[in-house]
Enzyme design. Structure first.
Site, PDB file in Angstrom:
ATOM      1  N   ASP A 116       0.814  -1.088   0.113  1.00  0.00           N
ATOM      2  CA  ASP A 116       0.082  -0.021   0.065  1.00  0.00           C
ATOM      3  C   ASP A 116       0.844   1.231   0.037  1.00  0.00           C
ATOM      4  O   ASP A 116       1.995   1.405   0.748  1.00  0.00           O
ATOM      5  CB  ASP A 116      -0.859   0.074   1.208  1.00  0.00           C
ATOM      6  CG  ASP A 116      -1.983   0.933   1.083  1.00  0.00           C
ATOM      7  OD1 ASP A 116      -3.228   0.507   0.917  1.00  0.00           O
ATOM      8  OD2 ASP A 116      -1.761   2.097   1.141  1.00  0.00           O
ATOM      9  N   ILE A 117       0.584   2.303  -0.725  1.00  0.00           N
ATOM     10  CA  ILE A 117       1.403   3.353  -0.844  1.00  0.00           C
ATOM     11  C   ILE A 117       1.267   4.356   0.302  1.00  0.00           C
ATOM     12  O   ILE A 117       2.224   5.018   0.668  1.00  0.00           O
ATOM     13  CB  ILE A 117       0.936   4.286  -2.220  1.00  0.00           C
ATOM     14  CG1 ILE A 117       1.867   5.409  -2.672  1.00  0.00           C
ATOM     15  CG2 ILE A 117      -0.375   5.047  -1.837  1.00  0.00           C
ATOM     16  CD1 ILE A 117       1.567   5.929  -4.102  1.00  0.00           C
ATOM     17  N   ASN A 142     -12.724  -3.383   2.013  1.00  0.00           N
ATOM     18  CA  ASN A 142     -13.780  -2.516   2.172  1.00  0.00           C
ATOM     19  C   ASN A 142     -14.734  -2.411   1.022  1.00  0.00           C
ATOM     20  O   ASN A 142     -14.091  -2.782   0.096  1.00  0.00           O
ATOM     21  CB  ASN A 142     -12.768  -1.086   2.356  1.00  0.00           C
ATOM     22  CG  ASN A 142     -12.312  -0.965   3.439  1.00  0.00           C
ATOM     23  OD1 ASN A 142     -12.631  -1.291   4.582  1.00  0.00           O
ATOM     24  ND2 ASN A 142     -10.881  -0.058   3.485  1.00  0.00           N
ATOM     25  N   GLY A 168     -16.442   2.073   3.043  1.00  0.00           N
ATOM     26  CA  GLY A 168     -15.556   3.108   2.916  1.00  0.00           C
ATOM     27  C   GLY A 168     -14.380   2.702   1.876  1.00  0.00           C
ATOM     28  O   GLY A 168     -13.349   3.025   1.826  1.00  0.00           O
ATOM     29  N   GLN A 169     -14.958   2.017   0.813  1.00  0.00           N
ATOM     30  CA  GLN A 169     -13.900   1.456  -0.389  1.00  0.00           C
ATOM     31  C   GLN A 169     -13.722   2.921  -1.225  1.00  0.00           C
ATOM     32  O   GLN A 169     -14.622   3.577  -1.784  1.00  0.00           O
ATOM     33  CB  GLN A 169     -14.763   0.623  -1.282  1.00  0.00           C
ATOM     34  CG  GLN A 169     -14.126   0.124  -2.380  1.00  0.00           C
ATOM     35  CD  GLN A 169     -14.576  -1.053  -3.150  1.00  0.00           C
ATOM     36  OE1 GLN A 169     -15.678  -1.267  -2.801  1.00  0.00           O
ATOM     37  NE2 GLN A 169     -13.757  -1.582  -3.992  1.00  0.00           N
ATOM     38  N   HIS A 214      -9.777  -5.201  -3.542  1.00  0.00           N
ATOM     39  CA  HIS A 214      -8.414  -5.644  -2.841  1.00  0.00           C
ATOM     40  C   HIS A 214      -8.796  -5.819  -1.397  1.00  0.00           C
ATOM     41  O   HIS A 214      -9.927  -5.290  -0.895  1.00  0.00           O
ATOM     42  CB  HIS A 214      -7.681  -4.070  -2.901  1.00  0.00           C
ATOM     43  CG  HIS A 214      -8.366  -2.986  -2.661  1.00  0.00           C
ATOM     44  ND1 HIS A 214      -9.319  -2.393  -3.420  1.00  0.00           N
ATOM     45  CD2 HIS A 214      -8.485  -2.313  -1.240  1.00  0.00           C
ATOM     46  CE1 HIS A 214      -9.873  -1.158  -2.617  1.00  0.00           C
ATOM     47  NE2 HIS A 214      -9.286  -1.185  -1.294  1.00  0.00           N
ATOM     48  N   HIS A 217      -6.839  -5.805   2.240  1.00  0.00           N
ATOM     49  CA  HIS A 217      -5.521  -5.060   2.815  1.00  0.00           C
ATOM     50  C   HIS A 217      -5.285  -6.104   4.055  1.00  0.00           C
ATOM     51  O   HIS A 217      -5.978  -6.862   4.391  1.00  0.00           O
ATOM     52  CB  HIS A 217      -6.144  -3.881   3.706  1.00  0.00           C
ATOM     53  CG  HIS A 217      -6.619  -2.745   3.092  1.00  0.00           C
ATOM     54  ND1 HIS A 217      -6.096  -1.674   2.773  1.00  0.00           N
ATOM     55  CD2 HIS A 217      -7.759  -2.661   2.442  1.00  0.00           C
ATOM     56  CE1 HIS A 217      -6.712  -0.693   2.207  1.00  0.00           C
ATOM     57  NE2 HIS A 217      -7.768  -1.435   1.903  1.00  0.00           N
TER      58      HIS A 217
HETATM   59  P1  5GP Z   1      -9.894   1.717   0.082  1.00  0.00           P
HETATM   60  O1  5GP Z   1     -10.203   2.699   0.991  1.00  0.00           O
HETATM   61  O2  5GP Z   1     -10.334   1.627  -1.115  1.00  0.00           O
HETATM   62  O3  5GP Z   1     -10.035   0.076   0.779  1.00  0.00           O
HETATM   63  O4  5GP Z   1      -8.242   1.282   0.037  1.00  0.00           O
HETATM   64  C1  5GP Z   1      -7.200   1.744  -1.098  1.00  0.00           C
HETATM   65  C2  5GP Z   1      -6.047   1.923  -0.625  1.00  0.00           C
HETATM   66  O5  5GP Z   1      -5.195   1.935  -1.705  1.00  0.00           O
HETATM   67  C3  5GP Z   1      -5.567   2.856   0.338  1.00  0.00           C
HETATM   68  O6  5GP Z   1      -5.007   2.248   1.386  1.00  0.00           O
HETATM   69  C4  5GP Z   1      -4.639   3.600  -0.560  1.00  0.00           C
HETATM   70  O7  5GP Z   1      -3.386   3.836   0.275  1.00  0.00           O
HETATM   71  C5  5GP Z   1      -4.148   2.795  -1.480  1.00  0.00           C
HETATM   72  N1  5GP Z   1      -3.500   3.501  -2.684  1.00  0.00           N
HETATM   73  C6  5GP Z   1      -4.305   4.510  -3.398  1.00  0.00           C
HETATM   74  N2  5GP Z   1      -3.740   4.650  -4.411  1.00  0.00           N
HETATM   75  C7  5GP Z   1      -2.391   3.748  -4.552  1.00  0.00           C
HETATM   76  C8  5GP Z   1      -1.210   3.417  -5.472  1.00  0.00           C
HETATM   77  O8  5GP Z   1      -1.383   4.213  -6.616  1.00  0.00           O
HETATM   78  N3  5GP Z   1      -0.492   2.733  -5.250  1.00  0.00           N
HETATM   79  C9  5GP Z   1      -0.748   1.907  -4.187  1.00  0.00           C
HETATM   80  N4  5GP Z   1       0.273   0.784  -4.019  1.00  0.00           N
HETATM   81  N5  5GP Z   1      -1.689   2.070  -3.192  1.00  0.00           N
HETATM   82  C10 5GP Z   1      -2.537   2.908  -3.523  1.00  0.00           C
END
Ligand code: 5GP
Length: 123
Positions: free
Chosen positions: A36-37, A94, A100-101, A107, A109
Protein backbone atom coordinates in the site's frame (compact mmCIF):
# COMPACT_ATOMS: atom_id res chain seq x y z
CA UNK A 1 -28.62 -6.69 -9.15
CA UNK A 2 -25.15 -6.63 -10.68
CA UNK A 3 -23.65 -3.66 -8.79
CA UNK A 4 -21.66 -0.79 -10.29
CA UNK A 5 -19.89 -1.24 -13.63
CA UNK A 6 -16.12 -1.70 -13.60
CA UNK A 7 -14.11 1.50 -14.22
CA UNK A 8 -11.12 0.71 -16.45
CA UNK A 9 -9.39 3.89 -15.28
CA UNK A 10 -9.31 3.10 -11.57
CA UNK A 11 -5.85 3.22 -9.96
CA UNK A 12 -5.47 -0.54 -9.59
CA UNK A 13 -6.45 -1.13 -13.23
CA UNK A 14 -3.55 1.18 -14.09
CA UNK A 15 -1.24 -0.75 -11.76
CA UNK A 16 -2.28 -4.01 -13.47
CA UNK A 17 -1.57 -2.51 -16.91
CA UNK A 18 1.84 -1.33 -15.70
CA UNK A 19 0.91 2.33 -16.18
CA UNK A 20 1.54 3.04 -12.49
CA UNK A 21 4.44 1.34 -10.68
CA UNK A 22 3.98 -0.79 -7.59
CA UNK A 23 6.19 -2.56 -5.08
CA UNK A 24 5.22 -6.12 -5.93
CA UNK A 25 5.06 -8.69 -3.14
CA UNK A 26 3.55 -11.65 -5.01
CA UNK A 27 2.07 -12.45 -8.41
CA UNK A 28 0.50 -15.44 -10.11
CA UNK A 29 -1.77 -16.02 -13.09
CA UNK A 30 -4.85 -14.60 -11.37
CA UNK A 31 -3.60 -12.43 -8.52
CA UNK A 32 -1.23 -9.54 -7.74
CA UNK A 33 -0.10 -8.31 -4.32
CA UNK A 34 1.77 -5.07 -3.71
CA UNK A 35 2.57 -2.65 -0.90
CA UNK A 36 0.00 0.00 0.00
CA UNK A 37 1.30 3.46 -0.91
CA UNK A 38 0.21 4.84 2.50
CA UNK A 39 0.93 1.99 4.94
CA UNK A 40 -1.09 2.05 8.15
CA UNK A 41 0.90 -0.69 9.87
CA UNK A 42 4.46 -2.10 9.58
CA UNK A 43 2.98 -4.64 7.16
CA UNK A 44 0.27 -3.27 4.86
CA UNK A 45 -0.01 -5.19 1.61
CA UNK A 46 -2.86 -5.15 -0.90
CA UNK A 47 -4.00 -8.33 -2.64
CA UNK A 48 -6.04 -7.95 -5.83
CA UNK A 49 -7.43 -10.26 -8.49
CA UNK A 50 -6.19 -9.50 -12.01
CA UNK A 51 -9.75 -9.75 -13.33
CA UNK A 52 -12.07 -6.77 -13.52
CA UNK A 53 -14.04 -7.08 -10.28
CA UNK A 54 -15.34 -4.04 -8.43
CA UNK A 55 -15.77 -5.65 -5.04
CA UNK A 56 -15.88 -8.88 -3.08
CA UNK A 57 -19.57 -9.04 -3.88
CA UNK A 58 -18.83 -8.79 -7.62
CA UNK A 59 -15.96 -11.31 -7.38
CA UNK A 60 -17.99 -13.81 -5.37
CA UNK A 61 -20.80 -13.64 -7.94
CA UNK A 62 -18.75 -13.66 -11.16
CA UNK A 63 -15.24 -14.93 -10.44
CA UNK A 64 -14.23 -18.39 -11.62
CA UNK A 65 -13.42 -21.10 -9.10
CA UNK A 66 -9.76 -20.86 -10.19
CA UNK A 67 -9.70 -17.10 -9.58
CA UNK A 68 -11.36 -17.44 -6.18
CA UNK A 69 -9.00 -20.19 -5.11
CA UNK A 70 -5.94 -18.27 -6.31
CA UNK A 71 -7.06 -15.17 -4.43
CA UNK A 72 -7.49 -16.93 -1.11
CA UNK A 73 -4.23 -18.83 -1.53
CA UNK A 74 -2.43 -15.60 -2.44
CA UNK A 75 -3.52 -14.05 0.86
CA UNK A 76 -1.90 -16.97 2.66
CA UNK A 77 1.24 -16.68 0.55
CA UNK A 78 1.52 -12.96 1.25
CA UNK A 79 1.20 -13.60 4.99
CA UNK A 80 4.10 -16.05 4.67
CA UNK A 81 6.21 -13.73 2.50
CA UNK A 82 5.68 -10.85 4.94
CA UNK A 83 6.47 -13.19 7.86
CA UNK A 84 3.31 -12.48 9.83
CA UNK A 85 1.89 -16.00 9.78
CA UNK A 86 2.93 -16.86 13.33
CA UNK A 87 2.35 -13.53 15.05
CA UNK A 88 -0.91 -12.91 13.19
CA UNK A 89 -2.47 -10.35 10.91
CA UNK A 90 -5.78 -8.86 9.84
CA UNK A 91 -7.40 -8.78 6.41
CA UNK A 92 -10.02 -6.20 5.44
CA UNK A 93 -11.99 -5.79 2.22
CA UNK A 94 -13.73 -2.41 2.27
CA UNK A 95 -16.81 -2.67 0.09
CA UNK A 96 -19.00 0.11 -1.26
CA UNK A 97 -19.95 3.41 0.35
CA UNK A 98 -20.64 2.21 3.89
CA UNK A 99 -17.53 0.03 3.74
CA UNK A 100 -15.39 3.06 2.88
CA UNK A 101 -14.06 1.62 -0.39
CA UNK A 102 -12.05 4.25 -2.28
CA UNK A 103 -10.62 2.24 -5.16
CA UNK A 104 -13.31 0.38 -7.15
CA UNK A 105 -11.22 -2.72 -7.89
CA UNK A 106 -11.48 -5.52 -5.33
CA UNK A 107 -8.60 -5.47 -2.89
CA UNK A 108 -7.91 -7.08 0.45
CA UNK A 109 -5.72 -5.15 2.86
CA UNK A 110 -3.37 -7.36 4.89
CA UNK A 111 -2.16 -5.63 8.06
CA UNK A 112 0.44 -6.90 10.50
CA UNK A 113 3.69 -6.25 12.31
CA UNK A 114 1.97 -4.79 15.39
CA UNK A 115 -1.21 -5.21 17.38
CA UNK A 116 -3.82 -3.93 14.94
CA UNK A 117 -6.25 -2.74 17.61
CA UNK A 118 -9.97 -3.08 17.96
CA UNK A 119 -12.11 -4.50 15.23
CA UNK A 120 -13.63 -1.34 13.73
CA UNK A 121 -13.75 2.39 14.37
CA UNK A 122 -16.68 3.44 16.52
CA UNK A 123 -17.55 6.55 14.50
P1 5GP B 1 -9.80 1.39 0.14
O1 5GP B 1 -10.08 2.61 0.95
O2 5GP B 1 -10.39 1.47 -1.23
O3 5GP B 1 -10.12 0.12 0.85
O4 5GP B 1 -8.21 1.32 0.01
C1 5GP B 1 -7.49 1.85 -1.05
C2 5GP B 1 -6.03 1.76 -0.67
O5 5GP B 1 -5.26 1.96 -1.83
C3 5GP B 1 -5.57 2.82 0.35
O6 5GP B 1 -5.04 2.15 1.49
C4 5GP B 1 -4.52 3.62 -0.41
O7 5GP B 1 -3.44 4.01 0.39
C5 5GP B 1 -4.10 2.68 -1.52
N1 5GP B 1 -3.66 3.33 -2.74
C6 5GP B 1 -4.28 4.35 -3.38
N2 5GP B 1 -3.61 4.66 -4.51
C7 5GP B 1 -2.55 3.82 -4.57
C8 5GP B 1 -1.49 3.66 -5.53
O8 5GP B 1 -1.38 4.34 -6.53
N3 5GP B 1 -0.58 2.68 -5.26
C9 5GP B 1 -0.67 1.88 -4.15
N4 5GP B 1 0.27 0.96 -3.99
N5 5GP B 1 -1.66 2.00 -3.25
C10 5GP B 1 -2.59 2.97 -3.45
Amino acid sequence: MSGPAYDNNNIFAKVLRGEIPCNKVYEDEHTLAFEDIHPQAPVHTLVIPKGKYVSMRDFAAKGSDAELAAFVRAIGKVAAIKEVEDQGFRIIANTGVDGGQEVPHLHVHLFGGRRIGRMIAQN
